[in-house]
Design an enzyme around this catalytic site. Structure first.
Site, PDB file in Angstrom:
ATOM      1  N   ARG A  32      34.174  38.778  48.882  1.00  0.00           N
ATOM      2  CA  ARG A  32      35.610  38.586  48.878  1.00  0.00           C
ATOM      3  C   ARG A  32      36.279  39.949  48.857  1.00  0.00           C
ATOM      4  O   ARG A  32      36.057  40.736  47.946  1.00  0.00           O
ATOM      5  CB  ARG A  32      35.979  37.790  47.629  1.00  0.00           C
ATOM      6  N   THR A  35      42.661  41.591  49.812  1.00  0.00           N
ATOM      7  CA  THR A  35      43.220  40.407  50.489  1.00  0.00           C
ATOM      8  C   THR A  35      42.698  39.095  49.897  1.00  0.00           C
ATOM      9  O   THR A  35      43.282  38.033  50.143  1.00  0.00           O
ATOM     10  CB  THR A  35      42.838  40.414  51.980  1.00  0.00           C
ATOM     11  N   ASP A  45      33.053  38.185  36.552  1.00  0.00           N
ATOM     12  CA  ASP A  45      32.439  38.305  37.886  1.00  0.00           C
ATOM     13  C   ASP A  45      31.002  37.798  37.819  1.00  0.00           C
ATOM     14  O   ASP A  45      30.128  38.441  37.208  1.00  0.00           O
ATOM     15  CB  ASP A  45      32.485  39.763  38.346  1.00  0.00           C
ATOM     16  N   ASP A  78      28.161  40.180  39.212  1.00  0.00           N
ATOM     17  CA  ASP A  78      27.894  41.324  38.335  1.00  0.00           C
ATOM     18  C   ASP A  78      27.165  40.904  37.067  1.00  0.00           C
ATOM     19  O   ASP A  78      26.258  41.597  36.602  1.00  0.00           O
ATOM     20  CB  ASP A  78      29.209  42.032  37.970  1.00  0.00           C
TER      21      ASP A  78
END
Ligand code: PRP
Ligand code: URA
Length: 209
Positions: free
Chosen positions: A104, A108, A200, A203
């Site tokens: 991603r 944006t 995340d 991660d």
């Protein structure tokens, strides 16, 4: 309109709460994601077709059931989707595995494709797309579009945590795809992260931050 199944099973909710905790380390996070994925498969595969088969037990012959019909393929969205593959394979060991690489764009929030390799016969298989996080829904929607372009039509989406925005996006773009989530959260924040979420997923799974 696609079906949305939210798992309220105590074991899944308990494990998900540990995953959300920011102090949970990589090893435990990885193990829990695999365990929850395995538990989710029971519900996801509830409507698989069965056929009769004759079995000779040590006592007598009887009519039993075995799986019939279409075989399965698991398609993780890289990277974080990889963390759900072994969980599914634990109970569907013969499933084939395809990979779709998407990340991603942080500015944006649009998905960028960098890899796609699906089983050659994937159009003859039921497809389970797996990714821990359904945030805006952009990545999952793009992945499902790629898979459909390769002739697949029986697709289900498995996520650990979804935001309402992601659910809405998939239902609009792919009303034929049922969605299975362990947790349905409140919203997205201004950076497109799920609130409360777990941060995340990639991660935390691979220890990259
Ligand atoms: C995460 C996650 C999903 C995507 C969800 O991946 O694993 O693929 O974000 O966001 P969306 O619904 O708004 O598209 P990320 O892009 O962080 O890549 P990674 O798995 O390589 O860390
Ligand atoms: N991707 C993640 O890994 N976490 C989020 O909360 C949103 C997108």
């Amino acid at each position: 309109m696609s079906k949305v199944v939210v798992f309220n099973h105590p074991l899944i909710q308990h494990k998900l709460s540990i995953m959300r905790d920011k102090n949970t380390g990589v090893k435990e996070f990885r193990e829990l994601l695999e365990e929850i994925s395995t538990l989710m498969v029971f519900e996801v595969t509830r409507d698989l077709e069965l056929e009769d088969v004759e079995v000779e037990t040590p006592i007598c012959t009887c009519t039993c059931k075995k799986l019939a019909g279409r075989k399965l393929a698991i398609v993780p969205i890289l990277r974080a989707g990889l963390g759900m593959v072994d969980g599914v394979l634990n109970i569907i060991p013969a499933a084939k595995v395809g990979h779709i690489g998407l990340y991603r764009d942080p500015q944006t929030l649009e998905p960028v494709e960098y890899y796609c390799k699906l089983p050659a016969d994937s159009n003859e298989r039921d497809i389970l797309v797996v990714d821990p996080m359904l945030a805006t829904g952009g990545s999952a929607s793009a992945a499902i579009t790629f898979i459909k372009q390769r002739g697949c039509s029986h697709i289900r989406l498995l996520n650990l945590i979804a935001a309402p925005e992601g659910i809405k996006r998939i239902q609009e773009d792919h009303p034929d795809v049922d969605i299975f989530v362990a947790g349905l959260d409140e919203k997205l924040n201004e950076h497109g992260y799920i609130v409360p979420g777990l941060g995340d997923a990639g991660d935390r799974l691979f220890g990259t931050k």
